[in-house]
Design an enzyme around this catalytic site. Sequence first.
Site, PDB file in Angstrom:
ATOM      1  N   CYS A  16     -77.900  49.822 -38.820  1.00  0.00           N
ATOM      2  CA  CYS A  16     -77.665  48.554 -38.423  1.00  0.00           C
ATOM      3  C   CYS A  16     -79.273  48.282 -38.084  1.00  0.00           C
ATOM      4  CB  CYS A  16     -76.850  48.512 -37.050  1.00  0.00           C
ATOM      5  SG  CYS A  16     -76.803  46.874 -36.443  1.00  0.00           S
ATOM      6  N   SER A 123     -70.620  37.848 -35.022  1.00  0.00           N
ATOM      7  CA  SER A 123     -70.789  38.201 -33.645  1.00  0.00           C
ATOM      8  C   SER A 123     -71.827  37.665 -32.828  1.00  0.00           C
ATOM      9  CB  SER A 123     -71.296  39.801 -33.824  1.00  0.00           C
ATOM     10  OG  SER A 123     -70.263  40.503 -34.402  1.00  0.00           O
ATOM     11  N   ARG A 135     -77.151  41.900 -27.145  1.00  0.00           N
ATOM     12  CA  ARG A 135     -77.159  42.011 -28.402  1.00  0.00           C
ATOM     13  C   ARG A 135     -78.848  41.642 -28.642  1.00  0.00           C
ATOM     14  NH1 ARG A 135     -72.593  42.449 -31.010  1.00  0.00           N
ATOM     15  NH2 ARG A 135     -73.351  42.161 -33.045  1.00  0.00           N
ATOM     16  N   CYS A 260     -49.867  52.371 -34.858  1.00  0.00           N
ATOM     17  CA  CYS A 260     -51.014  52.408 -35.787  1.00  0.00           C
ATOM     18  C   CYS A 260     -50.486  52.095 -37.177  1.00  0.00           C
ATOM     19  CB  CYS A 260     -51.636  53.705 -35.892  1.00  0.00           C
ATOM     20  SG  CYS A 260     -52.442  54.402 -34.272  1.00  0.00           S
ATOM     21  N   CYS A 275     -58.666  54.525 -39.249  1.00  0.00           N
ATOM     22  CA  CYS A 275     -58.867  53.089 -38.351  1.00  0.00           C
ATOM     23  C   CYS A 275     -60.542  53.289 -38.085  1.00  0.00           C
ATOM     24  CB  CYS A 275     -58.087  53.742 -37.146  1.00  0.00           C
ATOM     25  SG  CYS A 275     -58.443  52.593 -35.800  1.00  0.00           S
ATOM     26  N   ASP A 276     -60.980  52.161 -38.007  1.00  0.00           N
ATOM     27  CA  ASP A 276     -62.294  51.946 -37.668  1.00  0.00           C
ATOM     28  C   ASP A 276     -62.821  52.495 -36.436  1.00  0.00           C
ATOM     29  OD1 ASP A 276     -64.826  50.895 -38.333  1.00  0.00           O
ATOM     30  OD2 ASP A 276     -64.604  48.934 -37.279  1.00  0.00           O
ATOM     31  N   CYS A 342     -51.294  47.141 -15.119  1.00  0.00           N
ATOM     32  CA  CYS A 342     -51.510  46.643 -16.641  1.00  0.00           C
ATOM     33  C   CYS A 342     -51.851  45.472 -16.506  1.00  0.00           C
ATOM     34  CB  CYS A 342     -50.085  47.118 -17.474  1.00  0.00           C
ATOM     35  SG  CYS A 342     -50.448  46.291 -19.094  1.00  0.00           S
TER      36      CYS A 342
HETATM   37  S1  SF4 Z   1     -56.623  49.653 -34.445  1.00  0.00           S
HETATM   38 FE1  SF4 Z   1     -56.451  51.752 -34.746  1.00  0.00          FE
HETATM   39  S2  SF4 Z   1     -55.942  52.821 -32.951  1.00  0.00           S
HETATM   40 FE2  SF4 Z   1     -55.459  50.671 -32.722  1.00  0.00          FE
HETATM   41  S3  SF4 Z   1     -53.296  50.454 -33.318  1.00  0.00           S
HETATM   42 FE3  SF4 Z   1     -54.591  49.836 -35.123  1.00  0.00          FE
HETATM   43  S4  SF4 Z   1     -54.669  51.875 -36.309  1.00  0.00           S
HETATM   44 FE4  SF4 Z   1     -53.951  52.526 -34.285  1.00  0.00          FE
HETATM   45  S1  SF4 Z   2     -72.562  46.490 -32.325  1.00  0.00           S
HETATM   46 FE1  SF4 Z   2     -74.809  45.584 -32.488  1.00  0.00          FE
HETATM   47  S2  SF4 Z   2     -75.810  47.658 -32.981  1.00  0.00           S
HETATM   48 FE2  SF4 Z   2     -73.300  47.984 -33.304  1.00  0.00          FE
HETATM   49  S3  SF4 Z   2     -73.253  47.810 -35.449  1.00  0.00           S
HETATM   50 FE3  SF4 Z   2     -73.029  45.655 -34.387  1.00  0.00          FE
HETATM   51  S4  SF4 Z   2     -74.829  44.512 -34.573  1.00  0.00           S
HETATM   52 FE4  SF4 Z   2     -75.148  46.697 -34.997  1.00  0.00          FE
HETATM   53  S1  SF4 Z   3     -46.736  47.653 -19.009  1.00  0.00           S
HETATM   54 FE1  SF4 Z   3     -48.636  46.902 -20.244  1.00  0.00          FE
HETATM   55  S2  SF4 Z   3     -48.847  48.524 -21.922  1.00  0.00           S
HETATM   56 FE2  SF4 Z   3     -46.811  49.155 -21.045  1.00  0.00          FE
HETATM   57  S3  SF4 Z   3     -45.436  47.875 -22.097  1.00  0.00           S
HETATM   58 FE3  SF4 Z   3     -45.948  46.572 -20.526  1.00  0.00          FE
HETATM   59  S4  SF4 Z   3     -47.700  45.196 -21.430  1.00  0.00           S
HETATM   60 FE4  SF4 Z   3     -47.187  46.980 -22.530  1.00  0.00          FE
END
Ligand code: SF4
Ligand code: SF4
Ligand code: SF4
Length: 363
Positions: A16, A123, A135, A260, A275-276, A342
């Site tokens: 980056c 972004s 940033r 997920c 997953c990212d 929560c």
């Molecule tokens: S974003 Fe990634 S960690 Fe979050 S629910 Fe989706 S697959 Fe799971």
């Molecule tokens: S959050 Fe900022 S430093 Fe990280 S990948 Fe994105 S643009 Fe690049």
């Molecule tokens: S307390 Fe928060 S995390 Fe737990 S089920 Fe309710 S909204 Fe979802």
Amino acid sequence: MKKYISFLIKPASSLCNMRCRYCFYYDVSDHRDVKSFGIMNEETMEALIDKALGLGNDFDISFHFQGGEPTVAGLSFFEKFVAYVQKNKTNQTIHYALQTNATLLDEKWADFFYKHHFLIGVSLDGYHEIHNYFRKDHEYKDTYKKIMDSIQLLKNKRVDFNILTVLTNTLAKHPQKLFSFYKKNNLKFIQFIPCIPGLEENKNEYSLSPRMFASFYKSFFDLWKKELYQGNYISVSLFDNVISLFERGIAHQCGLLGRCSPHLVIESQGDVFPCDFYVLDKYNCGNIVKEDLMDIISSEQMSHFLKEERRYCDCCRTCLFEKMCHKNCKRLNIAYYDDHYCGYRDFLEYAYNDIVYISQRMK
Ligand code: SF4
Ligand code: SF4
Ligand code: SF4
């Protein structure tokens, strides 16, 4: 109806040209043996497209490019990618999306995005004081002006785009100022990403706390609702998703249903991750160049990842929304709840009557 599959591709790995204070992908790549795999080569790119198209004619395929910063791979990478898809596709429907820090965009990029119907995520952390604080470019200089120029360029070239804003604890203190900023600049498609602590932390100085989550979203919701009732709809990802959940039980944002889904995140040398947030050696599901796509999807690493337990919060036991939420996304939920409180529940209880009213009117 066509079957849907999506690939999240990192053509420049973790490379980056910016140095944001909270970058989560720097943290992820710091936790693996090889921090960056460099720019994706043509062999990997073609193998990836061959495997995607090889799924069959009856597929709707999305190629999402992300980073690091994907534009660091250069416009020629994307031109070759799209040309190879065009040459080899048969009846598949193809969608493109790209998430960028927008510092490298110029007319050529914008023309290319428009021509190939890319949806661009830009972004931008709101108004200039906050954006410039978080940033920075690689020389630690401000980037706000450059991003706003890029946004204007995308508007001029009629490229579809939305705004991705990292919601830090700092920014979450200013919902009114942020809302006014979006309104003044006519930015109507907003996605907030909670700033999360590093993989081995519970919190850091910028990460969004559950209490700030609730306090920000309550205030922002009131401002948003007022506009909505005056006929001015602004798309805010969390609100859109929650309304859709109340209306039809469907959420587009991964994790809002508390499970997920398997993603196919492709690092630049072809390794695939679920997953990212988890592009880590232990979650490596295989390599797209060397292995069959179906074997990767059904790999042990993928199924292990999908079954991992979520953190627990005392509030879940008595929560009205438990059946809809199931403790949310296992990585982002650190911004939603701690052991005893929560913020997501707090927000849902606060906005409940309005959300029910709005979701019923949308039916
Ligand atoms: S974003 Fe990634 S960690 Fe979050 S629910 Fe989706 S697959 Fe799971
Ligand atoms: S959050 Fe900022 S430093 Fe990280 S990948 Fe994105 S643009 Fe690049
Ligand atoms: S307390 Fe928060 S995390 Fe737990 S089920 Fe309710 S909204 Fe979802």
